[in-house]
Design a protein around this motif. Structure first.
Motif, PDB file in Angstrom:
ATOM      1  N   LEU A 192      36.084   4.600  83.720  1.00 53.93           N
ATOM      2  CA  LEU A 192      36.660   4.986  82.426  1.00 53.93           C
ATOM      3  C   LEU A 192      38.181   4.908  82.441  1.00 53.93           C
ATOM      4  O   LEU A 192      38.830   5.143  81.415  1.00 53.93           O
ATOM      5  CB  LEU A 192      36.227   6.417  82.063  1.00 53.93           C
ATOM      6  CG  LEU A 192      34.735   6.636  81.819  1.00 53.93           C
ATOM      7  CD1 LEU A 192      34.444   8.115  81.588  1.00 53.93           C
ATOM      8  CD2 LEU A 192      34.253   5.796  80.635  1.00 53.93           C
ATOM      9  N   GLY A 193      38.758   4.594  83.612  1.00 52.71           N
ATOM     10  CA  GLY A 193      40.210   4.491  83.731  1.00 52.71           C
ATOM     11  C   GLY A 193      40.902   5.830  83.856  1.00 52.71           C
ATOM     12  O   GLY A 193      42.122   5.922  83.665  1.00 52.71           O
ATOM     13  N   ASN A 194      40.156   6.882  84.189  1.00 51.54           N
ATOM     14  CA  ASN A 194      40.723   8.230  84.295  1.00 51.54           C
ATOM     15  C   ASN A 194      41.090   8.507  85.757  1.00 51.54           C
ATOM     16  O   ASN A 194      40.281   9.012  86.534  1.00 51.54           O
ATOM     17  CB  ASN A 194      39.721   9.262  83.775  1.00 51.54           C
ATOM     18  CG  ASN A 194      40.336  10.633  83.615  1.00 51.54           C
ATOM     19  OD1 ASN A 194      41.301  10.982  84.284  1.00 51.54           O
ATOM     20  ND2 ASN A 194      39.753  11.420  82.724  1.00 51.54           N
ATOM     21  N   LYS A 195      42.315   8.159  86.105  1.00 50.42           N
ATOM     22  CA  LYS A 195      42.785   8.285  87.492  1.00 50.42           C
ATOM     23  C   LYS A 195      42.748   9.731  87.982  1.00 50.42           C
ATOM     24  O   LYS A 195      42.310  10.008  89.098  1.00 50.42           O
ATOM     25  CB  LYS A 195      44.204   7.724  87.589  1.00 50.42           C
ATOM     26  CG  LYS A 195      44.873   7.902  88.932  1.00 50.42           C
ATOM     27  CD  LYS A 195      46.304   7.392  88.887  1.00 50.42           C
ATOM     28  CE  LYS A 195      47.093   7.888  90.083  1.00 50.42           C
ATOM     29  NZ  LYS A 195      48.503   7.472  90.017  1.00 50.42           N
ATOM     30  N   LYS A 196      43.200  10.664  87.140  1.00 56.27           N
ATOM     31  CA  LYS A 196      43.274  12.068  87.553  1.00 56.27           C
ATOM     32  C   LYS A 196      41.877  12.619  87.865  1.00 56.27           C
ATOM     33  O   LYS A 196      41.669  13.262  88.902  1.00 56.27           O
ATOM     34  CB  LYS A 196      43.935  12.899  86.456  1.00 56.27           C
ATOM     35  CG  LYS A 196      44.153  14.343  86.842  1.00 56.27           C
ATOM     36  CD  LYS A 196      44.878  15.112  85.750  1.00 56.27           C
ATOM     37  CE  LYS A 196      45.042  16.567  86.158  1.00 56.27           C
ATOM     38  NZ  LYS A 196      45.666  17.375  85.101  1.00 56.27           N
TER      39      LYS A 196
END
Length: 198
Positions: free
Chosen positions: A86-90
């Protein structure tokens, strides 16, 4: 490097796809290693000599805790890969960190377990059973230790470089490795511990 945006980030280049295929082949070799250890264990399980048997030495509580820690870590790493896609690095880094903390907890219990076995007189020299038991458990524990440090290095790379096709590929391959260790543990739990307690 040609990036295919229609594929998940970890598969987005031809090189990435080949690395994942290569790692599946590597896991095939790892399966053979553990299959050899299990076969040896089943051959030597009753060769205890004057030493302790599994029924005398195994305790359900630490083994259940180890199992819960490792299976939960398999769930959290799956959530980490989902967050990565989803591209959610954190979120990805959070779930990977939780995975590694659970892995460290597992290793802590395994060290405690080994100390308990040695205190009870179960060493590599005690019997054929004790030698193959400690070798099998130790090999799995070594793999988890390697995975722990591998995961740490991946977290550092993601923190520094972000989510790129390269870091996503490394993360996905690491997740395959971690899931593999969990599957091996299910076999250890079922066929060494539970069967040994009967």
């Amino acid at each position: 490097m040609k990036v295919n945006n229609s594929l998940p980030l970890e598969y987005s280049t031809e090189e990435n796809s080949l690395k994942i295929l290569g790692f599946w082949i590597f896991l095939g070799a790892e399966i053979m290693l553990f299959a050899t250890l299990f076969t040896s264990y089943f051959t030597l399980v009753n060769r205890t000599g004057d030493g302790l048997t599994g029924a005398e030495i195994f305790e359900i509580t630490p083994v259940l805790v180890e199992t819960i820690l490792l299976l939960t870590s398999s769930f959290t790493i799956g959530l980490g890969i989902h967050a990565m896609r989803l591209g959610n690095k954190k979120a990805m880094m959070t779930f990977f960190s939780i995975t590694l903390l659970l892995g460290a907890g597992f290793l802590g219990f395994e060290v405690f377990e080994f100390v308990h076995y040695i205190h009870e007189g179960l060493t590599l020299q005690t019997s054929a059973f004790s030698a193959i038991l400690l070798t099998t458990l130790g090999t799995h524990g070594l793999h988890v230790t390697v995975g722990f440090f591998w995961g740490l290095f991946i977290l550092l790379q993601i923190k520094k470089r972000g989510l790129t096709p390269e870091t996503a590929n490394k993360s996905f391959i690491f997740s395959l490795y971690w899931h593999f260790l969990d599957v091996v543990w299910i076999f250890i739990f079922s066929f060494i511990y539970l069967k040994g307690m009967m």
